[in-house]
Design a protein around this motif. Sequence first.
Motif, PDB file in Angstrom:
ATOM      1  N   SER A   1      -5.574   0.663  -2.437  1.00  0.00           N
ATOM      2  CA  SER A   1      -6.401  -0.365  -3.085  1.00  0.00           C
ATOM      3  C   SER A   1      -5.574  -1.501  -3.678  1.00  0.00           C
ATOM      4  O   SER A   1      -6.130  -2.488  -4.161  1.00  0.00           O
ATOM      5  CB  SER A   1      -7.260   0.267  -4.185  1.00  0.00           C
ATOM      6  OG  SER A   1      -6.435   0.816  -5.204  1.00  0.00           O
ATOM      7  N   ALA A   2      -4.245  -1.371  -3.635  1.00  0.00           N
ATOM      8  CA  ALA A   2      -3.383  -2.409  -4.202  1.00  0.00           C
ATOM      9  C   ALA A   2      -3.396  -3.655  -3.326  1.00  0.00           C
ATOM     10  O   ALA A   2      -3.437  -3.571  -2.097  1.00  0.00           O
ATOM     11  CB  ALA A   2      -1.959  -1.890  -4.352  1.00  0.00           C
TER      12      ALA A   2
ATOM     13  N   LEU B   1      -3.670  -3.491  -8.990  1.00  0.00           N
ATOM     14  CA  LEU B   1      -3.767  -2.058  -8.722  1.00  0.00           C
ATOM     15  C   LEU B   1      -5.189  -1.549  -8.854  1.00  0.00           C
ATOM     16  O   LEU B   1      -5.591  -0.622  -8.162  1.00  0.00           O
ATOM     17  CB  LEU B   1      -2.847  -1.288  -9.675  1.00  0.00           C
ATOM     18  CG  LEU B   1      -1.374  -1.715  -9.656  1.00  0.00           C
ATOM     19  CD1 LEU B   1      -0.600  -1.009 -10.765  1.00  0.00           C
ATOM     20  CD2 LEU B   1      -0.737  -1.442  -8.303  1.00  0.00           C
ATOM     21  N   ASN B   2      -5.930  -2.146  -9.758  1.00  0.00           N
ATOM     22  CA  ASN B   2      -7.332  -1.782  -9.982  1.00  0.00           C
ATOM     23  C   ASN B   2      -8.203  -2.996  -9.687  1.00  0.00           C
ATOM     24  O   ASN B   2      -8.340  -3.879 -10.540  1.00  0.00           O
ATOM     25  CB  ASN B   2      -7.537  -1.316 -11.421  1.00  0.00           C
ATOM     26  CG  ASN B   2      -8.996  -1.033 -11.746  1.00  0.00           C
ATOM     27  OD1 ASN B   2      -9.841  -0.946 -10.852  1.00  0.00           O
ATOM     28  ND2 ASN B   2      -9.307  -0.908 -13.026  1.00  0.00           N
TER      29      ASN B   2
ATOM     30  N   ASP C   1      -3.528  -1.335 -14.574  1.00  0.00           N
ATOM     31  CA  ASP C   1      -4.499  -2.160 -13.852  1.00  0.00           C
ATOM     32  C   ASP C   1      -3.854  -3.249 -13.010  1.00  0.00           C
ATOM     33  O   ASP C   1      -4.260  -3.475 -11.861  1.00  0.00           O
ATOM     34  CB  ASP C   1      -5.476  -2.786 -14.857  1.00  0.00           C
ATOM     35  CG  ASP C   1      -6.309  -1.746 -15.567  1.00  0.00           C
ATOM     36  OD1 ASP C   1      -7.103  -1.062 -14.892  1.00  0.00           O
ATOM     37  OD2 ASP C   1      -6.154  -1.585 -16.789  1.00  0.00           O
TER      38      ASP C   1
ATOM     39  N   HIS D   1       0.828  -1.210   0.000  1.00  0.00           N
ATOM     40  CA  HIS D   1       0.000   0.000   0.000  1.00  0.00           C
ATOM     41  C   HIS D   1       0.860   1.257   0.000  1.00  0.00           C
ATOM     42  O   HIS D   1       0.528   2.256  -0.649  1.00  0.00           O
ATOM     43  CB  HIS D   1      -0.922   0.018   1.220  1.00  0.00           C
ATOM     44  CG  HIS D   1      -1.963  -1.043   1.203  1.00  0.00           C
ATOM     45  ND1 HIS D   1      -2.688  -1.406   2.324  1.00  0.00           N
ATOM     46  CD2 HIS D   1      -2.409  -1.842   0.192  1.00  0.00           C
ATOM     47  CE1 HIS D   1      -3.524  -2.378   2.011  1.00  0.00           C
ATOM     48  NE2 HIS D   1      -3.378  -2.656   0.723  1.00  0.00           N
TER      49      HIS D   1
ATOM     50  N   PHE E   1       2.068   1.478  -3.704  1.00  0.00           N
ATOM     51  CA  PHE E   1       1.139   1.453  -4.830  1.00  0.00           C
ATOM     52  C   PHE E   1      -0.293   1.861  -4.468  1.00  0.00           C
ATOM     53  O   PHE E   1      -1.198   1.662  -5.268  1.00  0.00           O
ATOM     54  CB  PHE E   1       1.116   0.054  -5.451  1.00  0.00           C
ATOM     55  CG  PHE E   1       2.450  -0.397  -5.977  1.00  0.00           C
ATOM     56  CD1 PHE E   1       2.969   0.133  -7.142  1.00  0.00           C
ATOM     57  CD2 PHE E   1       3.198  -1.338  -5.284  1.00  0.00           C
ATOM     58  CE1 PHE E   1       4.204  -0.273  -7.617  1.00  0.00           C
ATOM     59  CE2 PHE E   1       4.435  -1.750  -5.756  1.00  0.00           C
ATOM     60  CZ  PHE E   1       4.942  -1.216  -6.922  1.00  0.00           C
ATOM     61  N   GLY E   2      -0.489   2.421  -3.294  1.00  0.00           N
ATOM     62  CA  GLY E   2      -1.808   2.930  -2.943  1.00  0.00           C
ATOM     63  C   GLY E   2      -2.633   1.946  -2.135  1.00  0.00           C
ATOM     64  O   GLY E   2      -2.382   0.738  -2.141  1.00  0.00           O
TER      65      GLY E   2
ATOM     66  N   THR F   1       2.767   3.467 -12.509  1.00  0.00           N
ATOM     67  CA  THR F   1       1.885   2.302 -12.371  1.00  0.00           C
ATOM     68  C   THR F   1       0.487   2.768 -11.966  1.00  0.00           C
ATOM     69  O   THR F   1      -0.275   3.220 -12.809  1.00  0.00           O
ATOM     70  CB  THR F   1       2.470   1.286 -11.369  1.00  0.00           C
ATOM     71  OG1 THR F   1       2.754   1.942 -10.113  1.00  0.00           O
ATOM     72  CG2 THR F   1       3.738   0.657 -11.917  1.00  0.00           C
ATOM     73  N   ASN F   2       0.166   2.728 -10.675  1.00  0.00           N
ATOM     74  CA  ASN F   2      -1.190   3.088 -10.264  1.00  0.00           C
ATOM     75  C   ASN F   2      -1.515   4.559 -10.515  1.00  0.00           C
ATOM     76  O   ASN F   2      -2.653   4.911 -10.809  1.00  0.00           O
ATOM     77  CB  ASN F   2      -1.418   2.740  -8.795  1.00  0.00           C
ATOM     78  CG  ASN F   2      -0.421   3.391  -7.855  1.00  0.00           C
ATOM     79  OD1 ASN F   2       0.776   3.121  -7.950  1.00  0.00           O
ATOM     80  ND2 ASN F   2      -0.889   4.232  -6.942  1.00  0.00           N
TER      81      ASN F   2
ATOM     82  N   ARG G   1       5.149   4.036  -8.088  1.00  0.00           N
ATOM     83  CA  ARG G   1       3.744   4.402  -8.292  1.00  0.00           C
ATOM     84  C   ARG G   1       3.562   5.414  -9.418  1.00  0.00           C
ATOM     85  O   ARG G   1       2.488   5.494 -10.022  1.00  0.00           O
ATOM     86  CB  ARG G   1       3.163   4.967  -6.994  1.00  0.00           C
ATOM     87  CG  ARG G   1       3.639   6.369  -6.634  1.00  0.00           C
ATOM     88  CD  ARG G   1       2.919   6.932  -5.422  1.00  0.00           C
ATOM     89  NE  ARG G   1       3.341   6.234  -4.227  1.00  0.00           N
ATOM     90  CZ  ARG G   1       4.375   6.594  -3.452  1.00  0.00           C
ATOM     91  NH1 ARG G   1       5.096   7.659  -3.784  1.00  0.00           N
ATOM     92  NH2 ARG G   1       4.682   5.929  -2.386  1.00  0.00           N
TER      93      ARG G   1
END
Length: 359
Positions: free
Chosen positions: A69-70, A232-233, A212, A63, A66-67, A206-207, A203
């Motif tokens: 939601s990853a 990622l999505n 995705d 996280h 890559f955020g 990527t995200n 990131r």
Amino acid sequence: MTAALGPRTDARRHHDPSVRGFASDNYAGAHPEVLAALALANEGHQVAYGEDQYTDHLQRIVHSHFGPSAEAFPVFNGTGANVTALQALTDRWGAVVCAESAHINVDEGGAPERMGGLKLLTVPTPDGKLTPELIDRQAWGWEDEHRAMPQVVSITQNTELGTVYTVDEIRAIVEHAHAKGMKVHLDGARIANAAASLDVPMRAFTNAVGVDVLSYGGTKNGMVFGEAVIVLNPDAVSHMKHLRKLSMQLASKMRFVSVQLEALLAKDLWLRNARHSNAMAQRLAAGVRALDGVEILYPVQANAVFARLPHEVSRRLQERFRFYFWDEAVGDVRWMCAFDTTEDDVDAFLQALKEELAR
């Protein structure tokens, strides 16, 4: 009572650790910090099949890169990561647009098509990089039942030719693909080298630009084994856990993959290793440019140097240092640097190359 297991081993060393080469970053051993992490995770019992504390902690580290939601799905190897990721993004009638030089097309033994059950639609590229215009050569015919349906664009960062996509180049590809209803997969076998080359967080390409799914590579950057599919999505895939098992990529002792990824990603080991291997490639390229009779074929942007030189020189040089021909018919070779390549390694190779050119 069970006797405590001591450090004794009957294993013997079967290789000469002084031998160095430029064939592949896979030839390098594991980074000492990764080995220490494995030893740390080895004591006691942990729940199998990813329900362990190391795999849980890995999610928080992912996280941070890559955020929120990853989600990371550790797997055994790069081919497994790519096949699992591409299956998750395609229907049974789906196809994947990729560069002709892509690893999924050239170096995975047909696994994406034979094991993944999908079709690869390849495009020749001058430097290993796709563009929206090149994608459009294969991105058509969605309503034609006689043709596999283009559903995914797969790019490699950095590419198989050692070139690196800029952030804007990937953003343009993602926007173009999404506008056509396609998803984007990034093969990140050497993603750390690309980030080090661009001097941006992973990131950023990527995200942050809408990729995705990512195949995250660790083995080439200091791990013993293991990679990860990073979703990622979440809306782009479904049933990743089932697909990982179906693809024979579910590790029972997953903590030993996860803790290696943690060792790379928790702080800056991933970046230190990548910066070093990139720097060694730059040192090698600078030395090669000073020699007559050798041509560097592509921009040296990561940890690879592609060159063309007389075939007989390469053959003699291979007796002193291991490396591969990229296209033997025309004399093209690939020289790879790793996290443990030293300046002395590079200088010794350059001296050997100079001597063979003079013969």
